[in-house]
Scaffold this motif. Structure first.
Motif, PDB file in Angstrom:
ATOM      1  N   GLY A 183      -0.233  -9.413   0.892  1.00 18.33           N
ATOM      2  CA  GLY A 183       0.350  -8.309   0.142  1.00 18.33           C
ATOM      3  C   GLY A 183       1.836  -8.458  -0.083  1.00 18.33           C
ATOM      4  O   GLY A 183       2.480  -9.346   0.483  1.00 18.33           O
ATOM      5  N   ASP A 184       2.361  -7.558  -0.895  1.00 20.54           N
ATOM      6  CA  ASP A 184       3.774  -7.616  -1.278  1.00 20.54           C
ATOM      7  C   ASP A 184       4.593  -6.494  -0.683  1.00 20.54           C
ATOM      8  O   ASP A 184       5.784  -6.377  -0.988  1.00 20.54           O
ATOM      9  CB  ASP A 184       3.898  -7.546  -2.809  1.00 20.54           C
ATOM     10  N   SER A 185       3.985  -5.646   0.164  1.00 22.21           N
ATOM     11  CA  SER A 185       4.720  -4.514   0.736  1.00 22.21           C
ATOM     12  C   SER A 185       4.515  -4.448   2.244  1.00 22.21           C
ATOM     13  O   SER A 185       3.551  -5.015   2.789  1.00 22.21           O
ATOM     14  CB  SER A 185       4.250  -3.194   0.108  1.00 22.21           C
ATOM     15  N   THR A 186       5.396  -3.724   2.907  1.00 18.90           N
ATOM     16  CA  THR A 186       5.236  -3.544   4.351  1.00 18.90           C
ATOM     17  C   THR A 186       3.968  -2.757   4.657  1.00 18.90           C
ATOM     18  O   THR A 186       3.365  -2.941   5.722  1.00 18.90           O
ATOM     19  CB  THR A 186       6.458  -2.837   4.953  1.00 18.90           C
ATOM     20  N   HIS A 187       3.527  -1.879   3.746  1.00 17.07           N
ATOM     21  CA  HIS A 187       2.268  -1.153   3.951  1.00 17.07           C
ATOM     22  C   HIS A 187       1.118  -2.141   4.136  1.00 17.07           C
ATOM     23  O   HIS A 187       0.274  -1.975   5.031  1.00 17.07           O
ATOM     24  CB  HIS A 187       1.969  -0.255   2.744  1.00 17.07           C
ATOM     25  N   ASP A 188       1.065  -3.169   3.289  1.00 14.87           N
ATOM     26  CA  ASP A 188       0.002  -4.171   3.385  1.00 14.87           C
ATOM     27  C   ASP A 188       0.053  -4.901   4.719  1.00 14.87           C
ATOM     28  O   ASP A 188      -0.968  -5.100   5.382  1.00 14.87           O
ATOM     29  CB  ASP A 188       0.146  -5.203   2.261  1.00 14.87           C
ATOM     30  N   THR A 204       5.942 -11.369  -5.259  1.00 13.52           N
ATOM     31  CA  THR A 204       5.666 -10.987  -6.645  1.00 13.52           C
ATOM     32  C   THR A 204       5.670  -9.472  -6.825  1.00 13.52           C
ATOM     33  O   THR A 204       5.293  -8.969  -7.884  1.00 13.52           O
ATOM     34  CB  THR A 204       4.326 -11.576  -7.109  1.00 13.52           C
ATOM     35  N   GLY A 205       6.113  -8.772  -5.791  1.00  9.15           N
ATOM     36  CA  GLY A 205       6.369  -7.340  -5.896  1.00  9.15           C
ATOM     37  C   GLY A 205       7.864  -7.117  -5.952  1.00  9.15           C
ATOM     38  O   GLY A 205       8.615  -7.978  -6.406  1.00  9.15           O
ATOM     39  N   LEU A 206       8.310  -5.965  -5.451  1.00 11.32           N
ATOM     40  CA  LEU A 206       9.740  -5.645  -5.494  1.00 11.32           C
ATOM     41  C   LEU A 206      10.432  -5.820  -4.149  1.00 11.32           C
ATOM     42  O   LEU A 206      11.657  -5.850  -4.091  1.00 11.32           O
ATOM     43  CB  LEU A 206       9.938  -4.204  -5.990  1.00 11.32           C
ATOM     44  N   ALA A 209      12.225 -10.857   0.816  1.00 10.60           N
ATOM     45  CA  ALA A 209      11.747 -11.573   2.001  1.00 10.60           C
ATOM     46  C   ALA A 209      12.260 -10.989   3.320  1.00 10.60           C
ATOM     47  O   ALA A 209      11.483 -10.852   4.269  1.00 10.60           O
ATOM     48  CB  ALA A 209      12.102 -13.051   1.895  1.00 10.60           C
ATOM     49  N   PRO A 210      13.548 -10.634   3.452  1.00 10.79           N
ATOM     50  CA  PRO A 210      14.009 -10.100   4.735  1.00 10.79           C
ATOM     51  C   PRO A 210      13.309  -8.806   5.153  1.00 10.79           C
ATOM     52  O   PRO A 210      13.198  -8.522   6.351  1.00 10.79           O
ATOM     53  CB  PRO A 210      15.506  -9.862   4.495  1.00 10.79           C
ATOM     54  N   VAL A 218       3.805 -15.442   7.480  1.00  8.51           N
ATOM     55  CA  VAL A 218       4.504 -16.332   6.557  1.00  8.51           C
ATOM     56  C   VAL A 218       4.861 -15.534   5.311  1.00  8.51           C
ATOM     57  O   VAL A 218       4.159 -14.584   4.948  1.00  8.51           O
ATOM     58  CB  VAL A 218       3.636 -17.566   6.193  1.00  8.51           C
ATOM     59  N   VAL A 219       5.956 -15.901   4.660  1.00  3.80           N
ATOM     60  CA  VAL A 219       6.339 -15.317   3.375  1.00  3.80           C
ATOM     61  C   VAL A 219       6.249 -16.429   2.327  1.00  3.80           C
ATOM     62  O   VAL A 219       6.882 -17.477   2.478  1.00  3.80           O
ATOM     63  CB  VAL A 219       7.770 -14.740   3.408  1.00  3.80           C
TER      64      VAL A 219
END
Length: 250
Positions: A183-188, A204-206, A209-210, A218-219
């Protein structure tokens, strides 16, 4: 090349399978203009409420819409539309969402077929509602690649709670420790960690990386880098298994 002990991959939809900004900025602009009956000043005010700049057609990185549910959006917008019931507003939002232009983060069909050819089971867990989620997958021509698709209204809750993720693992018979949440968010990622899954963040979201890294194993730049991380053959190479199966969905 050593392959990780992974049997299944669960993808977030928006910002993961599909580029968030290219898809949902168009949706938000259209929705707000429609709700405001074309009045620019009112559309701007509504945009401020949800963290969206109407003039720039961009979400703020901290907008709740990025990882939120349609119910969250209804909660915020309802006071502005006393003439609409919650159901009416929810339906309007979902109808607009179904027509949102889906921009694939990477070419999806060959990548998903590559995973299936290596006997990986695939699913989607999104905080979008189920109906537009299914519509988006159908429009992209990839619905049949997924054994499981759940939205925030599918009965398993919404991320960051792990209900959708555990339901996926239960449905396909794979232990969470052998599944990956992408996923692309901390929720995921929080949902993935809570469920006991491996967690992969994509950019690929908003979210940057930090922000994602503390919650991820992994990112990666995008999901196109997943095969190498898992340890699969290169995309397009013939797998050693005789897979290439697709999992039908009910």
């Amino acid at each position: 090349m050593t392959r990780r002990d992974v049997g299944a991959i669960l993808f977030d939809k928006d910002g993961t399978l599909f580029d968030f900004d290219a898809t949902w900025s168009v949706w938000a602009a259209n929705l707000l203009v429609r709700l405001a009956n074309g009045e620019t000043s009112r559309a701007r005010k509504l945009g401020d409420l949800i963290g969206f700049d109407v003039e720039q057609a961009r979400f703020s990185p901290d907008s709740f819409v990025i990882a939120g549910t349609p119910d969250d959006l209804v909660d915020t917008l309802s006071p502005e539309f006393p003439e609409l019931s919650r159901t009416q507003l929810f339906t309007l939002i979902n109808n607009e969402a179904e027509s949102a232009p889906m921009a694939e983060a990477v070419p999806l069909a060959p990548l998903l077929d590559h995973f299936l050819a290596h006997d990986l089971c695939l699913g989607v867990a999104t905080n979008d509602a189920e109906r537009p989620a299914l519509s988006h997958l159908e429009e992209a021509g990839i619905r049949d690649r997924f054994a499981f698709v759940a939205g925030s209204d599918s009965g398993f809750g919404a991320k960051p709670a792990p209900g959708q993720l555990l339901a996926f693992c239960d449905a396909i018979g794979v232990h969470p420790h052998r599944a990956v949440m992408v996923g692309d968010s901390t929720h995921d990622l929080i949902a993935g960690r809570t469920a006991g899954m491996l967690t992969v963040a994509v950019l690929t979201g908003l979210a940057e990386a930090p922000v994602l890294a503390p919650h991820a194993d992994v990112v990666l730049p995008d999901i196109g880098h997943l095969p190498a991380w898992i340890g699969l053959d290169e995309l397009g190479a013939r797998p050693k298994s005789d897979g290439n199966r697709r999992v039908p969905t009910g």
